[in-house]
Design a protein around this motif. Structure first.
Motif, PDB file in Angstrom:
ATOM      1  N   MET A   1      30.239  20.659  47.795  1.00 55.68           N
ATOM      2  CA  MET A   1      31.650  21.044  47.765  1.00 55.68           C
ATOM      3  C   MET A   1      31.836  22.438  48.368  1.00 55.68           C
ATOM      4  N   TYR A   2      30.961  23.382  48.020  1.00 53.19           N
ATOM      5  CA  TYR A   2      31.059  24.733  48.561  1.00 53.19           C
ATOM      6  C   TYR A   2      30.804  24.740  50.066  1.00 53.19           C
TER       7      TYR A   2
ATOM      8  N   MET B   1      31.421  22.274  52.118  1.00 56.87           N
ATOM      9  CA  MET B   1      32.606  21.689  52.760  1.00 56.87           C
ATOM     10  C   MET B   1      33.760  22.686  52.771  1.00 56.87           C
ATOM     11  N   MET B   2      33.876  23.503  51.718  1.00 62.42           N
ATOM     12  CA  MET B   2      34.908  24.533  51.690  1.00 62.42           C
ATOM     13  C   MET B   2      34.683  25.526  52.819  1.00 62.42           C
ATOM     14  N   GLU B   3      33.429  25.901  53.051  1.00 61.42           N
ATOM     15  CA  GLU B   3      33.102  26.854  54.113  1.00 61.42           C
ATOM     16  C   GLU B   3      33.395  26.253  55.485  1.00 61.42           C
ATOM     17  N   GLN B   4      33.075  24.996  55.675  1.00 60.03           N
ATOM     18  CA  GLN B   4      33.309  24.340  56.957  1.00 60.03           C
ATOM     19  C   GLN B   4      34.790  24.165  57.239  1.00 60.03           C
ATOM     20  N   SER B   5      35.603  24.006  56.202  1.00 61.20           N
ATOM     21  CA  SER B   5      37.033  23.810  56.403  1.00 61.20           C
ATOM     22  C   SER B   5      37.785  25.124  56.604  1.00 61.20           C
TER      23      SER B   5
ATOM     24  N   SER C   1      36.417  31.497  50.329  1.00 61.24           N
ATOM     25  CA  SER C   1      35.488  31.694  49.219  1.00 61.24           C
ATOM     26  C   SER C   1      34.314  30.721  49.229  1.00 61.24           C
ATOM     27  N   GLY C   2      34.296  29.770  50.114  1.00 60.41           N
ATOM     28  CA  GLY C   2      33.232  28.767  50.123  1.00 60.41           C
ATOM     29  C   GLY C   2      31.864  29.363  50.364  1.00 60.41           C
TER      30      GLY C   2
ATOM     31  N   LEU D   1      30.654  31.407  47.288  1.00 59.44           N
ATOM     32  CA  LEU D   1      30.265  30.507  46.200  1.00 59.44           C
ATOM     33  C   LEU D   1      28.964  29.787  46.525  1.00 59.44           C
TER      34      LEU D   1
ATOM     35  N   ARG E   1      38.009  27.736  54.331  1.00 61.76           N
ATOM     36  CA  ARG E   1      38.404  28.458  53.121  1.00 61.76           C
ATOM     37  C   ARG E   1      37.486  29.655  52.945  1.00 61.76           C
TER      38      ARG E   1
ATOM     39  N   TYR F   1      28.236  20.382  43.575  1.00 62.13           N
ATOM     40  CA  TYR F   1      28.864  21.689  43.762  1.00 62.13           C
ATOM     41  C   TYR F   1      28.418  22.340  45.067  1.00 62.13           C
TER      42      TYR F   1
END
Length: 61
Positions: free
Chosen positions: A7-8, A10-14, A18-19, A22, A16, A4
């Motif tokens: 994943m969070y 990677m969400m921030e780097q992409s 909310s990454g 979270l 998004r 998790y």
């Protein structure tokens, strides 16, 4: 838990939105669970609760 966090991150780097939120929330939750584990964590939590109550009482007086 590690999956998790990755994943969070990677969400921030992409890009998004909310990454980051979270990631911080998961890191905080991990820290709380780590502090409640065996060892010095219980002493740290107990000390924080004990001194926090004193500070709260002092602030109201």
């Amino acid at each position: 838990m590690h999956r998790y966090l990755v994943m969070y991150l990677m969400m921030e780097q992409s890009g998004r939105g909310s990454g980051g939120v979270l990631l911080v929330a998961a890191g905080f939750l991990y820290g709380v669970l780590h502090a409640l584990g065996p060892g010095h964590g219980k002493f740290v939590v107990t000390t924080w609760l004990a001194t926090g109550r004193e500070q709260a009482r002092a602030g109201w007086c």
